[in-house]
Design an enzyme around this catalytic site. Structure first.
Site, PDB file in Angstrom:
ATOM      1  N   SER A 134     -39.192  -9.135  52.365  1.00 60.34           N
ATOM      2  CA  SER A 134     -40.587  -9.514  52.575  1.00 60.34           C
ATOM      3  C   SER A 134     -40.750 -10.611  53.615  1.00 60.34           C
ATOM      4  O   SER A 134     -41.744 -10.662  54.328  1.00 60.34           O
ATOM      5  CB  SER A 134     -41.217  -9.947  51.250  1.00 60.34           C
ATOM      6  OG  SER A 134     -40.491 -11.033  50.715  1.00 60.34           O
ATOM      7  N   LYS A 189     -27.593 -12.243  46.596  1.00 59.44           N
ATOM      8  CA  LYS A 189     -27.862 -10.943  47.196  1.00 59.44           C
ATOM      9  C   LYS A 189     -26.939 -10.670  48.372  1.00 59.44           C
ATOM     10  O   LYS A 189     -27.172  -9.768  49.156  1.00 59.44           O
ATOM     11  CB  LYS A 189     -29.322 -10.893  47.643  1.00 59.44           C
ATOM     12  CG  LYS A 189     -30.284 -11.156  46.496  1.00 59.44           C
ATOM     13  CD  LYS A 189     -31.666 -11.399  47.000  1.00 59.44           C
ATOM     14  CE  LYS A 189     -32.540 -11.949  45.890  1.00 59.44           C
ATOM     15  NZ  LYS A 189     -33.813 -12.410  46.402  1.00 59.44           N
ATOM     16  N   THR A 213     -37.488 -10.434  48.822  1.00 56.05           N
ATOM     17  CA  THR A 213     -36.442 -11.349  49.251  1.00 56.05           C
ATOM     18  C   THR A 213     -36.453 -11.502  50.759  1.00 56.05           C
ATOM     19  O   THR A 213     -37.224 -10.838  51.447  1.00 56.05           O
ATOM     20  CB  THR A 213     -35.065 -10.822  48.781  1.00 56.05           C
ATOM     21  OG1 THR A 213     -34.122 -11.864  48.900  1.00 56.05           O
ATOM     22  CG2 THR A 213     -34.608  -9.644  49.611  1.00 56.05           C
ATOM     23  N   ASP A 229     -43.355 -17.120  53.257  1.00 57.31           N
ATOM     24  CA  ASP A 229     -43.418 -15.939  52.385  1.00 57.31           C
ATOM     25  C   ASP A 229     -43.296 -16.355  50.919  1.00 57.31           C
ATOM     26  O   ASP A 229     -42.296 -16.969  50.528  1.00 57.31           O
ATOM     27  CB  ASP A 229     -42.284 -14.977  52.760  1.00 57.31           C
ATOM     28  CG  ASP A 229     -42.244 -13.762  51.871  1.00 57.31           C
ATOM     29  OD1 ASP A 229     -43.303 -13.166  51.627  1.00 57.31           O
ATOM     30  OD2 ASP A 229     -41.137 -13.396  51.413  1.00 57.31           O
ATOM     31  N   GLY A 269     -25.731  -7.703  52.606  1.00 53.96           N
ATOM     32  CA  GLY A 269     -26.872  -8.375  52.008  1.00 53.96           C
ATOM     33  C   GLY A 269     -27.913  -7.317  51.734  1.00 53.96           C
ATOM     34  O   GLY A 269     -28.049  -6.375  52.518  1.00 53.96           O
TER      35      GLY A 269
END
Length: 177
Positions: free
Chosen positions: A126, A35, A2, A162, A47
């Protein structure tokens, strides 16, 4: 994987996160996960990146520490990080948290670290490095943007780089004291 990015800018602290949940490295299981959550009487925003079950465990732990320390986020974060580092079971949790209230913006890691960012920008996951670089550039040069716009745009930029970050972005923000 994420991307979560939080920005403290022009009197507000905002956070943005994507919605992608992956299974392994090849399957997108969900694109609209949330999230970002409010805890402790809606006065703290968190988060998380990493395993969802692990992150929920850490959320519960942080909320318990906030109750124990009357909402003092810094103290609760340090106590949580110390417990996380010392407990062999907790050490196996695979998650990181960003937490903020109307005063503090903190990164809480499983290595027992509680960090306050130098440039009032912190990102995890990530795509965190991409989002953090983009957000720092915007805070330095786009003075007319709001904190939530910067956080959202930073995650959007990360989603274009990403593969574990999507562009289903949720945000939240608090005014500083």
């Amino acid at each position: 994987m994420t991307t979560i990015c939080s920005v403290k800018f022009n009197g507000k602290t905002a956070i943005a996160g994507d919605g992608q949940v992956t299974l392994g490295e090849k399957v997108i299981a969900k694109a609209t996960a949330k999230k970002i959550r409010r805890i402790y009487h809606d006065r703290v925003v968190i988060g998380f990146a990493g395993g969802v079950a692990d992150a929920v465990s850490l959320q519960d732990m942080l909320e318990g520490k906030l109750e124990s320390y009357s909402g003092d986020l810094r103290r609760a974060a340090v106590e949580m990080a110390q417990a996380w580092r010392k407990d062999p079971t907790l050490q196996k949790l695979n998650a990181m948290l960003i937490a903020f209230n109307d005063e503090d913006l903190l990164l809480i890691s499983g290595n027992g670290e509680v960090l306050e960012p130098d440039e009032n920008v912190v990102a995890i996951g990530s795509g965190g490095n991409f989002a953090q670089a983009a957000a720092i550039a915007m805070t330095r040069h786009a003075k007319d943007m709001a904190a939530d716009e910067i956080a959202r745009e930073a995650v959007k930029i990360a989603s274009g780089i990403d593969v574990f970050t999507d562009d289903h972005i949720t945000t939240d923000e608090l005014e500083e004291k």
